[in-house]
Motif scaffolding. Structure first.
Motif, short mmCIF file in Angstrom:
data_model
loop_
_atom_site.label_atom_id
_atom_site.label_comp_id
_atom_site.label_asym_id
_atom_site.label_seq_id
_atom_site.Cartn_x
_atom_site.Cartn_y
_atom_site.Cartn_z
N PRO A 121 0.82 -1.22 0.00
CA PRO A 121 0.00 0.00 0.00
C PRO A 121 0.85 1.26 0.00
CG PRO A 121 0.05 -0.97 2.19
CD PRO A 121 0.73 -1.94 1.28
N ARG A 122 0.35 2.29 -0.67
CA ARG A 122 1.05 3.58 -0.70
C ARG A 122 0.32 4.62 0.13
NH1 ARG A 122 1.55 8.45 -3.24
NH2 ARG A 122 -0.34 8.23 -4.48
N ARG A 123 -1.00 4.65 0.03
CA ARG A 123 -1.80 5.60 0.80
C ARG A 123 -2.59 4.83 1.86
NH1 ARG A 123 -4.29 10.71 -2.52
NH2 ARG A 123 -2.33 11.84 -2.66
N ILE A 124 -2.24 5.05 3.10
CA ILE A 124 -2.75 4.25 4.21
C ILE A 124 -3.54 5.14 5.16
CG2 ILE A 124 -2.11 2.76 6.15
CD1 ILE A 124 0.66 2.55 4.40
N ALA A 125 -4.75 4.71 5.50
CA ALA A 125 -5.58 5.45 6.44
C ALA A 125 -6.03 4.52 7.55
CB ALA A 125 -6.80 6.06 5.73
N ASP A 137 10.39 7.26 1.71
CA ASP A 137 10.01 8.65 1.99
C ASP A 137 8.52 8.67 2.33
OD1 ASP A 137 9.64 7.90 -0.73
OD2 ASP A 137 9.16 9.98 -1.22
N CYS A 138 8.20 9.28 3.48
CA CYS A 138 6.85 9.24 4.02
C CYS A 138 6.28 10.64 4.20
CB CYS A 138 6.83 8.51 5.36
SG CYS A 138 7.45 6.81 5.32
N ARG A 139 4.98 10.69 4.34
CA ARG A 139 4.28 11.93 4.69
C ARG A 139 3.07 11.56 5.54
NH1 ARG A 139 3.09 13.94 -0.12
NH2 ARG A 139 4.82 15.41 -0.20
N ILE A 140 2.73 12.44 6.48
CA ILE A 140 1.55 12.23 7.30
C ILE A 140 0.59 13.40 7.10
CG2 ILE A 140 0.65 12.08 9.66
CD1 ILE A 140 3.06 10.66 10.51
N TRP A 141 -0.66 13.06 6.90
CA TRP A 141 -1.72 14.06 6.85
C TRP A 141 -2.49 13.98 8.17
CZ3 TRP A 141 -1.97 17.03 2.42
CH2 TRP A 141 -1.30 16.53 1.29
N CYS A 142 -2.33 14.97 9.02
CA CYS A 142 -3.06 15.04 10.30
C CYS A 142 -4.22 16.01 10.12
CB CYS A 142 -2.14 15.49 11.44
SG CYS A 142 -0.87 14.29 11.89
N LEU A 143 -5.38 15.48 9.78
CA LEU A 143 -6.52 16.32 9.45
C LEU A 143 -7.56 16.28 10.55
CD1 LEU A 143 -6.96 15.37 5.67
CD2 LEU A 143 -5.50 17.13 6.69
N ASP A 144 -8.31 17.36 10.67
CA ASP A 144 -9.35 17.48 11.68
C ASP A 144 -10.64 16.84 11.19
OD1 ASP A 144 -7.58 18.91 13.23
OD2 ASP A 144 -8.36 20.86 12.57
N GLY A 145 -11.42 16.34 12.13
CA GLY A 145 -12.78 15.91 11.83
C GLY A 145 -13.72 17.00 12.30
N ILE A 146 -14.83 16.62 12.94
CA ILE A 146 -15.68 17.61 13.58
C ILE A 146 -14.93 18.23 14.76
CG2 ILE A 146 -17.84 17.95 14.85
CD1 ILE A 146 -18.26 17.53 11.90
N VAL A 147 -14.13 17.39 15.42
CA VAL A 147 -13.26 17.87 16.49
C VAL A 147 -11.84 17.97 15.95
CG1 VAL A 147 -14.69 16.87 18.29
CG2 VAL A 147 -12.84 15.53 17.34
N ARG A 199 5.14 6.38 0.90
CA ARG A 199 4.13 6.01 1.88
C ARG A 199 3.48 7.28 2.42
NH1 ARG A 199 5.51 2.01 -0.09
NH2 ARG A 199 6.22 0.04 0.83
N GLU A 200 2.17 7.36 2.32
CA GLU A 200 1.43 8.49 2.87
C GLU A 200 0.40 7.95 3.85
OE1 GLU A 200 0.34 11.76 0.24
OE2 GLU A 200 1.20 10.62 -1.42
N PHE A 201 0.38 8.55 5.04
CA PHE A 201 -0.51 8.10 6.10
C PHE A 201 -1.51 9.20 6.43
CE2 PHE A 201 3.29 5.60 6.51
CZ PHE A 201 2.87 4.36 6.95
N LEU A 202 -2.76 8.80 6.58
CA LEU A 202 -3.81 9.73 6.98
C LEU A 202 -4.16 9.47 8.44
CD1 LEU A 202 -5.95 11.89 6.38
CD2 LEU A 202 -7.48 10.05 5.63
N ASP A 203 -4.00 10.50 9.27
CA ASP A 203 -4.34 10.39 10.69
C ASP A 203 -5.58 11.23 10.95
OD1 ASP A 203 -3.67 9.65 13.52
OD2 ASP A 203 -3.55 11.82 13.71
N LEU A 204 -6.63 10.57 11.42
CA LEU A 204 -7.89 11.24 11.73
C LEU A 204 -8.22 11.03 13.21
CD1 LEU A 204 -10.07 10.06 8.70
CD2 LEU A 204 -9.05 12.33 9.02
N PRO A 205 -8.95 11.97 13.81
CA PRO A 205 -9.41 11.75 15.19
C PRO A 205 -10.33 10.54 15.25
CG PRO A 205 -9.75 14.04 14.50
CD PRO A 205 -9.42 13.26 13.27
N GLY A 206 -10.33 9.85 16.40
CA GLY A 206 -11.29 8.77 16.58
C GLY A 206 -12.70 9.34 16.68
N TRP A 207 -13.68 8.56 16.25
CA TRP A 207 -15.05 9.06 16.30
C TRP A 207 -16.03 7.90 16.46
CZ3 TRP A 207 -12.84 7.92 11.63
CH2 TRP A 207 -13.62 7.27 10.67
#
Length: 207
Positions: free
Chosen positions: A22-26, A53-63, A94-102
């Motif tokens: 996998p390249r884009r992992i959430a 080479d990696c990148r992290i996307w730390c994105l907001d949800g409702i919170v 490798r790109e990782f998506l980090d989202l708040p738990g919900w």
């Protein structure tokens, strides 16, 4: 032998959903499932051991996404952290998506998360579960997150779980195999890719 063969067949069927490279992992899951620690372990292995080479996307949800630890850890490794969506950035290995738990029973939050996932277009979507929780709670979380169609399960807090039968119940009920496991808070230790054979051996050892 017949039981082992049936178990492995069910596991292998679920594994077909999981991409091999996998390249884009959430990672998705409820609050407290251990997504941030597991991601920190994973990016450390990918960056230092595999030289990706990696990148992290730390994105907001409702919170707001409050995983400051993950952002700080990534910056120490020299891994770029993006807090706003920018599809124009050059791709990484490798790109990782980090989202708040919900809680997926909240339709407004789930719609927001689904929109973020659609933008990210993950080729590997993992439902993260705290394996230390009771089986009924885990089964309910899997059921609630099934509309997001995860490719695999990522089990955390495995050092606090001594029941392989609980893991097999999840796999057999959902048809989704375990992609990997995370145990302990040490980084990068305790992050493993596991196959059905290992879980079958653990199960039979307790019979």
């Amino acid at each position: 032998l017949q039981l082992g063969a049936a178990l492995l067949a069910a596991w292998d069927k679920g594994t077909k959903r999981i991409p091999k490279t996998p390249r884009r992992i959430a990672l998705i899951g409820a609050a407290g499932s251990g997504k941030s620690i597991a991601t920190a372990k994973w990016i450390t292995i990918e960056s230092l051991r595999h030289r990706q080479d990696c990148r992290i996307w730390c994105l907001d949800g409702i919170v707001a996404n409050s995983a400051e630890f993950l952002s700080q850890h990534a910056e120490l490794l020299g891994i770029p952290v993006e807090t706003t969506w920018n599809p124009g950035l050059p791709p990484c290995s490798r790109e990782f998506l980090d989202l708040p738990g919900w809680n997926p029973t909240d339709p407004d939050v789930s719609d927001r998360m689904a929109n973020l996932l659609d933008r990210f277009e993950p080729d590997c979507l993992l439902l993260t579960l705290n394996a230390a929780y009771e089986a009924s709670i885990l089964q309910n979380q899997v059921k609630q997150f099934m509309p997001f169609r995860p490719h695999g399960l990522l089990l955390t807090h495995l050092d606090e779980c001594q029941s392989p039968s609980k893991i097999w119940d999840l796999v057999l009920a959902s048809g989704i195999a375990v992609f990997g496991t995370s145990s302990g808070r040490f980084i990068p230790g305790g992050f493993e890719r596991t196959g059905g054979e290992a879980w079958m051996e653990r199960l039979f050892e307790q019979v």
